[in-house]
Design an enzyme around this catalytic site. Structure first.
Site, PDB file in Angstrom:
ATOM      1  N   CYS A 157       0.814  -1.222   0.000  1.00 10.25           N
ATOM      2  CA  CYS A 157       0.000   0.000   0.000  1.00 10.25           C
ATOM      3  C   CYS A 157       0.847   1.270   0.000  1.00 10.25           C
ATOM      4  CB  CYS A 157      -0.955   0.001   1.189  1.00 10.25           C
ATOM      5  SG  CYS A 157      -2.132  -1.358   1.122  1.00 10.25           S
ATOM      6  N   HIS A 160      -3.329   7.524   1.857  1.00 18.18           N
ATOM      7  CA  HIS A 160      -3.721   6.188   1.394  1.00 18.18           C
ATOM      8  C   HIS A 160      -5.121   5.907   1.920  1.00 18.18           C
ATOM      9  CE1 HIS A 160      -3.957   2.012   0.603  1.00 18.18           C
ATOM     10  NE2 HIS A 160      -3.754   1.625   1.848  1.00 18.18           N
ATOM     11  N   ASN A 213     -10.032  -0.005  -0.560  1.00 19.46           N
ATOM     12  CA  ASN A 213      -8.578   0.097  -0.473  1.00 19.46           C
ATOM     13  C   ASN A 213      -7.974  -0.497  -1.750  1.00 19.46           C
ATOM     14  OD1 ASN A 213      -5.853  -0.197   0.063  1.00 19.46           O
ATOM     15  ND2 ASN A 213      -6.138  -1.054   2.115  1.00 19.46           N
TER      16      ASN A 213
HETATM   17  O1  UT7 Z   1      -3.847  -0.767   3.374  1.00 19.70           O
HETATM   18  C1  UT7 Z   1      -3.023  -1.493   4.232  1.00 19.70           C
HETATM   19  C2  UT7 Z   1      -3.334  -1.158   5.580  1.00 19.70           C
HETATM   20  N1  UT7 Z   1      -4.559  -1.776   6.028  1.00 19.70           N
HETATM   21  C3  UT7 Z   1      -5.274  -1.152   6.908  1.00 19.70           C
HETATM   22  O2  UT7 Z   1      -4.946  -0.044   7.232  1.00 19.70           O
HETATM   23  C4  UT7 Z   1      -6.429  -1.868   7.585  1.00 19.70           C
HETATM   24  C5  UT7 Z   1      -6.389  -1.563   9.036  1.00 19.70           C
HETATM   25  N2  UT7 Z   1      -7.433  -2.178   9.796  1.00 19.70           N
HETATM   26  C6  UT7 Z   1      -8.742  -1.833   9.718  1.00 19.70           C
HETATM   27  O3  UT7 Z   1      -9.101  -1.012   8.895  1.00 19.70           O
HETATM   28  C7  UT7 Z   1      -9.707  -2.423  10.694  1.00 19.70           C
HETATM   29  O4  UT7 Z   1      -9.010  -3.089  11.718  1.00 19.70           O
HETATM   30  C8  UT7 Z   1     -10.735  -3.409  10.047  1.00 19.70           C
HETATM   31  C9  UT7 Z   1     -11.720  -2.620   9.193  1.00 19.70           C
HETATM   32  C10 UT7 Z   1     -10.007  -4.411   9.191  1.00 19.70           C
HETATM   33  C11 UT7 Z   1     -11.520  -4.134  11.129  1.00 19.70           C
HETATM   34  O5  UT7 Z   1     -12.160  -3.223  11.993  1.00 19.70           O
HETATM   35  P1  UT7 Z   1     -12.077  -3.421  13.578  1.00 19.70           P
HETATM   36  O6  UT7 Z   1     -12.874  -2.349  14.168  1.00 19.70           O
HETATM   37  O7  UT7 Z   1     -10.615  -3.485  13.941  1.00 19.70           O
HETATM   38  O8  UT7 Z   1     -12.812  -4.798  13.792  1.00 19.70           O
HETATM   39  P2  UT7 Z   1     -12.247  -6.180  14.358  1.00 19.70           P
HETATM   40  O9  UT7 Z   1     -11.270  -6.793  13.420  1.00 19.70           O
HETATM   41  O10 UT7 Z   1     -11.833  -5.995  15.779  1.00 19.70           O
HETATM   42  O11 UT7 Z   1     -13.563  -7.060  14.354  1.00 19.70           O
HETATM   43  C12 UT7 Z   1     -14.685  -6.708  15.202  1.00 19.70           C
HETATM   44  C13 UT7 Z   1     -15.745  -7.763  14.981  1.00 19.70           C
HETATM   45  C14 UT7 Z   1     -15.238  -9.183  15.148  1.00 19.70           C
HETATM   46  O12 UT7 Z   1     -16.250  -9.940  15.777  1.00 19.70           O
HETATM   47  P3  UT7 Z   1     -16.169 -10.248  17.347  1.00 19.70           P
HETATM   48  O13 UT7 Z   1     -14.887 -10.993  17.549  1.00 19.70           O
HETATM   49  O14 UT7 Z   1     -16.178  -8.910  18.019  1.00 19.70           O
HETATM   50  O15 UT7 Z   1     -17.402 -11.057  17.587  1.00 19.70           O
HETATM   51  C15 UT7 Z   1     -15.075  -9.662  13.710  1.00 19.70           C
HETATM   52  O16 UT7 Z   1     -15.211 -11.052  13.586  1.00 19.70           O
HETATM   53  O17 UT7 Z   1     -16.282  -7.668  13.647  1.00 19.70           O
HETATM   54  C16 UT7 Z   1     -16.231  -8.964  13.040  1.00 19.70           C
HETATM   55  N3  UT7 Z   1     -16.034  -8.774  11.603  1.00 19.70           N
HETATM   56  C17 UT7 Z   1     -17.045  -8.551  10.757  1.00 19.70           C
HETATM   57  N4  UT7 Z   1     -18.373  -8.466  10.944  1.00 19.70           N
HETATM   58  C18 UT7 Z   1     -19.144  -8.209   9.863  1.00 19.70           C
HETATM   59  C19 UT7 Z   1     -14.859  -8.746  10.904  1.00 19.70           C
HETATM   60  N5  UT7 Z   1     -15.123  -8.521   9.605  1.00 19.70           N
HETATM   61  C20 UT7 Z   1     -16.468  -8.396   9.492  1.00 19.70           C
HETATM   62  C21 UT7 Z   1     -17.318  -8.143   8.401  1.00 19.70           C
HETATM   63  N6  UT7 Z   1     -18.641  -8.060   8.631  1.00 19.70           N
HETATM   64  N7  UT7 Z   1     -16.860  -7.950   7.142  1.00 19.70           N
END
Ligand code: UT7
Length: 325
Positions: free
Chosen positions: A115, A252, A282
């Site tokens: 990225c 980005h 992204n």
């Molecule tokens: O470009 C390269 C750099 N990449 C980035 O900068 C990405 C950085 N990370 C992020 O943008 C965020 O961490 C994400 C968008 C990927 C995830 O958001 P988050 O607020 O960190 O959520 P999380 O991973 O902690 O997941 C929260 C919950 C989990 O469920 P539980 O364990 O709380 O029951 C996940 O299983 O959301 C669940 N979850 C989803 N639910 C519905 C994860 N993906 C999904 C989904 N739909 N697509």
């Protein structure tokens, strides 16, 4: 003192025609439009057709940038493509675009910083141009991440999209001051200790397969805001500028929450931030040039304005560049 500056003389982009909405994804994996919008700001993404490899997507962006610059492609003696999704392990995607543009002089190669790739490519081109090693450079960020996504992994497949953006840069004499048009500073950084936080689980030299993208999203998020603010603070220290001096912040586009938090840390008001993540998702190395091209075409970014770009990606890699447009 007269020095060479890398001036942006053209900018263009290309997005594949097919748009995939969050609602469409919710029919395939256990997710919802509400979750994706709340956590990321993404509403839709573009997905390349089967006959659109990265070189074609990148070529179309390059053609748009060259048309915007109004130059003959054969004036270009350096092509750098930032991509993590090359058509082939080799030859470089850049050489395929070089041939398609009818250019057979100079050098063409790919850079791989995921990225952060566009910032790395921009920094590399700047070194060639400002040392007199090249006269005109085409810097392209082009990706087809849809091909390395695990479409059953809801935690990653909803985040990414395909597309490309490009700039044409020319070596032009400047005064060596911040008033010069062109790239004023670049900073690139990496830290390989974080390899396992964001990677592809295959490769020609290991599994002999292409593999799928894997990410510990929360960890990447945490590092992103800190690393991005750090690299930009370094730029501010070096130049004596502050967030208030930036006309356009073009980060980005990974997550709206990362963009907002970084802008807040840097003291950049949200109405000076170019945001495309809602419509593009992204697009990795393509996201910054796609956003630059949009804001250049709609007249937001004007000649002479200060534009700050920054990115963070797998590796980890991160970096920033300050450009007087
Ligand atoms: O470009 C390269 C750099 N990449 C980035 O900068 C990405 C950085 N990370 C992020 O943008 C965020 O961490 C994400 C968008 C990927 C995830 O958001 P988050 O607020 O960190 O959520 P999380 O991973 O902690 O997941 C929260 C919950 C989990 O469920 P539980 O364990 O709380 O029951 C996940 O299983 O959301 C669940 N979850 C989803 N639910 C519905 C994860 N993906 C999904 C989904 N739909 N697509």
């Amino acid at each position: 003192m007269s020095i060479l500056r890398s001036q942006v003389v053209g900018c263009g982009s290309y997005l594949p025609a097919r748009i995939v909405t969050n609602a469409e994804l919710a029919q395939k994996v256990d997710t919802s439009d509400e979750w994706i919008v709340q956590r990321t700001g993404i509403r839709q993404r573009h997905i390349a057709a089967d006959d659109e490899p990265t070189s074609i997507v990148g070529l179309k962006a390059a053609q748009a940038a060259i048309a915007d610059a109004g130059i003959d492609p054969t004036e270009i003696d350096l092509i750098i493509v930032a991509t993590a999704t090359p058509d082939h392990t080799f030859p470089a995607t850049a050489t395929q675009i070089q041939a398609a543009l009818g250019i057979n002089g100079g050098a063409a190669f790919d850079v791989q910083a995921v990225c952060s790739g566009f910032v790395y490519a921009l920094a590399t081109a700047d070194k060639f141009l400002t040392t007199g090693s090249a006269r005109a450079a085409l810097v392209i960020g082009a990706e087809t991440f849809s091909r390395i996504l695990d479409w059953e992994d809801r935690a990653t497949c909803v985040l990414f999209g395909d597309g490309a953006g490009a700039v044409v840069l020319k070596a032009v004499p400047g005064q060596g001051t911040l008033a010069d048009r062109g790239i004023l500073t670049t900073h690139i950084r990496s830290d390989g200790r974080y390899k396992d936080k964001l990677y592809v689980d295959g490769g020609a030299g290991s599994t002999k397969t292409v593999g799928f993208l894997r990410m510990e999203g929360k960890e990447v998020f945490r590092h992103a805001v800190n690393n991005l603010a750090e690299t930009v603070r370094y730029t501010f220290e070096q130049t004596g500028l502050s967030g208030a001096d930036i006309d356009w912040f073009v980060p980005h586009q990974a997550n709206r929450r990362i963009i907002d938090a970084t802008a807040d840390k840097l003291g950049i008001s949200h109405d000076r931030v170019v945001v495309t993540v809602d419509r593009h998702g992204n697009t990795s190395a393509a996201s910054i040039p796609l956003a630059l091209a949009e804001a250049h075409a709609d007249g937001r970014i004007k000649r002479g304005q200060l534009v700050l770009v920054e990115a963070m990606g797998g590796g980890f890699t991160w970096g920033s560049a300050l450009i007087r447009w």
